[in-house]
Design a protein around this motif. Structure first.
Motif, PDB file in Angstrom:
ATOM      1  N   ALA A 224       0.825  -1.222   0.000  1.00 47.22           N
ATOM      2  CA  ALA A 224       0.000   0.000   0.000  1.00 47.22           C
ATOM      3  C   ALA A 224       0.850   1.259   0.000  1.00 47.22           C
ATOM      4  N   VAL A 302      -6.515   3.250  -7.953  1.00 44.68           N
ATOM      5  CA  VAL A 302      -6.183   4.006  -6.735  1.00 44.68           C
ATOM      6  C   VAL A 302      -7.238   3.805  -5.641  1.00 44.68           C
ATOM      7  N   TYR A 303      -8.294   3.055  -5.958  1.00 47.27           N
ATOM      8  CA  TYR A 303      -9.242   2.536  -4.953  1.00 47.27           C
ATOM      9  C   TYR A 303      -9.997   3.609  -4.169  1.00 47.27           C
ATOM     10  N   SER A 304     -10.113   4.808  -4.714  1.00 49.44           N
ATOM     11  CA  SER A 304     -10.947   5.832  -4.059  1.00 49.44           C
ATOM     12  C   SER A 304     -11.267   6.939  -5.038  1.00 49.44           C
ATOM     13  N   PHE A 332      -4.711  -9.281  -5.786  1.00 53.05           N
ATOM     14  CA  PHE A 332      -5.848  -8.859  -4.958  1.00 53.05           C
ATOM     15  C   PHE A 332      -7.136  -9.622  -5.273  1.00 53.05           C
ATOM     16  N   PRO A 333      -7.071 -10.973  -5.288  1.00 51.09           N
ATOM     17  CA  PRO A 333      -8.311 -11.749  -5.431  1.00 51.09           C
ATOM     18  C   PRO A 333      -9.179 -11.579  -4.188  1.00 51.09           C
ATOM     19  N   PRO A 334     -10.478 -11.818  -4.325  1.00 45.31           N
ATOM     20  CA  PRO A 334     -11.360 -11.718  -3.159  1.00 45.31           C
ATOM     21  C   PRO A 334     -11.002 -12.797  -2.146  1.00 45.31           C
ATOM     22  N   LEU A 335     -11.129 -12.481  -0.879  1.00 47.34           N
ATOM     23  CA  LEU A 335     -10.842 -13.447   0.186  1.00 47.34           C
ATOM     24  C   LEU A 335     -12.119 -14.168   0.578  1.00 47.34           C
ATOM     25  N   GLU A 344     -13.934  -7.857  -5.641  1.00 49.51           N
ATOM     26  CA  GLU A 344     -14.144  -6.593  -4.935  1.00 49.51           C
ATOM     27  C   GLU A 344     -13.115  -5.547  -5.369  1.00 49.51           C
ATOM     28  N   SER A 345     -11.869  -5.996  -5.613  1.00 48.99           N
ATOM     29  CA  SER A 345     -10.821  -5.034  -5.979  1.00 48.99           C
ATOM     30  C   SER A 345     -11.155  -4.324  -7.291  1.00 48.99           C
ATOM     31  N   LEU A 348     -14.078  -1.847  -6.501  1.00 48.22           N
ATOM     32  CA  LEU A 348     -13.629  -0.641  -5.803  1.00 48.22           C
ATOM     33  C   LEU A 348     -13.139   0.411  -6.793  1.00 48.22           C
TER      34      LEU A 348
ATOM     35  N   GLY B 266      -7.330   4.891   0.155  1.00 47.49           N
ATOM     36  CA  GLY B 266      -8.093   3.870  -0.555  1.00 47.49           C
ATOM     37  C   GLY B 266      -7.272   2.608  -0.789  1.00 47.49           C
ATOM     38  N   ARG B 267      -6.034   2.792  -1.189  1.00 50.34           N
ATOM     39  CA  ARG B 267      -5.159   1.642  -1.424  1.00 50.34           C
ATOM     40  C   ARG B 267      -4.868   0.914  -0.107  1.00 50.34           C
ATOM     41  N   CYS B 271      -5.748  -2.924   0.411  1.00 47.77           N
ATOM     42  CA  CYS B 271      -4.697  -3.894   0.765  1.00 47.77           C
ATOM     43  C   CYS B 271      -5.066  -4.640   2.054  1.00 47.77           C
ATOM     44  N   HIS B 274      -7.780  -7.240   1.379  1.00 52.14           N
ATOM     45  CA  HIS B 274      -7.349  -8.335   0.519  1.00 52.14           C
ATOM     46  C   HIS B 274      -6.148  -9.081   1.086  1.00 52.14           C
ATOM     47  N   TRP B 289     -10.594   5.778   6.536  1.00 55.39           N
ATOM     48  CA  TRP B 289     -11.443   6.950   6.256  1.00 55.39           C
ATOM     49  C   TRP B 289     -12.123   7.439   7.525  1.00 55.39           C
TER      50      TRP B 289
END
Lengths: 381, 381
Positions: A224, A302-304, A332-335, A344-345, A348, B266-267, B271, B274, B289
């Motif tokens: 991150a 950048v997830y936001s 970053f596969p879903p858990l 989810e990644s 997002l 966000g990252r 992270c 995941h 956040w």
């Protein structure tokens, strides 16, 4: 006449084709692929931050999954069918696939050239199986001689579906501000290939403190924070070295929305203009803002929405023409849920674009695919 | 009834009071103050990145100013009159002054307690000379015993003009995620003191590459990139360690608009969600956040409207109530012009606020001073 529907393009999506996996399986030092008892998939170990737990995991026979180092090397990494399935699941029309880190950085000088040729041909063949849906960024044999590297650029520039090269930050071993890289950047630019700059080395694990070194924080800090800072440092070093001015036609797509560059560009500019060592020598230079809007493109990973907006704004009045959607698949596969379903990644990042730019707007369509189609010429030529 | 005119408050403004300068003058290792022939002011050398050029400069008798290491220690660093003159020049009504880095981090355990008492009293006395115009963040003797540190918190909480403590990222030696810091954070929060988190150590010089190590890039990379990443790492480590949940009333003002935190939050969240190692243990946690909008404040020292907007947006719907203007005086003086006049570095940050929030708007007035007056209680109590 109805306009054609807007394409969704993924410019940040990786693969380890089977030949590359074989190389990783043959290795005893990182990067490597290793199997552990009790772990269904072999494990992919890429980062030195994962080393401390590696020996422990072997000792403990890995009875608990949490102590197994690295990440599972699922079919998502090397199967082309899985890539197409992933694209279909997420309504992605076109993917620009690239070899994942650490590319060929660890190969000997002799190995690098032939492996690069072979891997680039393998990517080319995969794209040919799905014409119009797949393009790729090639890989360079940076540990080989200059001539071999230049030959590799000449090779990929002839490959029908190649649109650029994916590049790490190490260059020939001492970074992207190394003057010896100049002919390579020039050749890439002359071939009208995009450089997709991607991190791998992060920051030394010590900067994250003793609890990180004991493994308490998983991969969060290196991924991150270390990754985005590595990208930012690499681009800033290129900027200070004058690379963007020396190779004015060089175009770079920066992973993870530029790392932290959009947020720090102002501070970089201020530090330069207040530095007695640099101010005189850089007088009359273009600013980082100018380079951002003239030679740099940013992906939208950048997830936001905060990050998307900042990245677009940092790229100037036409910043919305310079950002391109990406997924970072297969990372970053879903858990705990089905990896064949929605990720989810991905959601997002798609949601961030929608929130920042309004779903269905022209701006949103540009970022989700229009920019990539235009800039990377994602059509039969 | 006319409303009182909006105050302009500078929450990020440093001093090295005379006693502190004497300590630096007595030292032979960094941090130190040293005089060089041909250089009118003594030089302040704070960063290990400046070490390579230190020996060279001594050898060459420093005939050219550019090879003299560090920065000139002008009267701006230690003169209270100069601070007031600077405030008047830039229409700053109130300053919340703090000791500059590296604070007392380098003192022995025995020295730290008495020096902290003395320095905090010195800051207190300076504020008393300009009642209503000056407040301060105190300094803690972090190399001393826990009892001495807690006594120091008790001491400053009784000082009329003290509103918080300035803190580096080293904590008791192993960072701010060290569980041994818990009683200290609790005591700070219980005393209703703000923590002003400020970088000093940056990143290891090696991450900036060989050209940085040869001194080609001046201070740009450590200051522009290393400092903000140091802050970001420190806060993220605190977050992962659960410090914000454990001390729910802890309030932190982050230097340089949070380093890179607004862009990377966000990252960081992605992270964590995941990461197989972390996801389960952090289930039900507040997100970064939430911490940003509940326990964190950001200064406005980011030198771009892009940064200001991102920092405000990252702090939630009421983010404009959580940002506070600052100057970083006496660092980043103008080059080649009169240091008694207006400073470009101040103008860059003031302009960024105006551009991001519209000059004269309520939002702009909040950031330029209203938030600081309210949050830090900048009035006689």
């Amino acid at each position: 006449m109805a306009s054609s529907p807007a394409k969704v393009v993924d410019v940040h999506t990786h693969m380890y084709p089977p030949e590359y996996v074989k190389i990783l399986e043959s290795r005893n030092t990182i990067p490597l692929v290793r199997s552990f008892p009790g772990s269904s998939d072999p494990r992919l170990i890429l980062l030195s931050a994962e080393v401390p737990s590696l020996e422990e995991a072997s000792k403990e026979q890995a009875s608990q999954d949490v102590v197994v180092p690295g990440r599972p090397l699922t079919k998502h990494y090397s199967s082309l069918d899985q890539k197409i399935h992933f694209m279909d699941t997420h309504n992605i029309d076109i993917s620009v696939i690239s070899l994942a880190n650490p590319w060929l950085d660890f190969l000997s000088s002799d190995e690098a050239g032939p492996v690069a040729t072979s891997i680039n041909n393998e990517f080319s063949a995969m794209c040919a199986l799905h014409p119009g849906r797949l393009f790729f960024f090639g890989t360079l044999p940076l540990t080989a001689s200059l001539n071999v590297i230049l030959s590799s650029i000449a090779h990929i520039s002839q490959l029908k579906y190649c649109r650029g090269v994916i590049l790490g930050t190490s260059g020939l071993g001492s970074g992207l501000d190394d003057p010896a890289l100049r002919p390579i950047f020039s050749a890439i630019a002359d071939a009208n290939l995009m450089v997709f700059l991607h991190p791998h080395y992060g920051l030394p694990n010590s900067v994250f403190g003793p609890r990180q070194e004991k493994g308490e924080y998983g991969h969060v800090l290196p991924l991150a924070l270390g990754f985005p800072m590595e990208t930012t440092i690499a681009v800033t070093r290129m900027f200070l070295a004058g690379v963007f001015d020396q190779v004015r036609t060089l175009k770079m797509l920066l992973a993870h929305s530029g790392g932290t560059l959009p947020f720090l560009a102002g501070r970089i500019e201020s530090c330069i203009s207040h530095d007695g060592h640099l101010f005189a020598s850089l007088h009359g230079r273009r600013t980082m803002w100018e380079v951002l809007r003239e030679q740099v493109y940013l992906d939208a990973v950048v997830y936001s929405d905060v990050g998307i907006k900042a990245a677009v704004a940092a790229s100037g009045d036409e910043g919305v023409d310079r950002m391109m959607f990406g997924t970072d698949h297969p990372f970053f596969p879903p858990l705990g849920t089905d990896e064949d379903g929605e990720w989810e990644s991905v959601g997002l990042n798609a949601q961030a674009v929608k929130k920042a730019l309004a779903e269905g707007s022209l701006e949103s369509e540009k970022v989700m695919g229009g920019n990539a189609v235009r800039v990377l010429r994602l059509f039969e030529e």
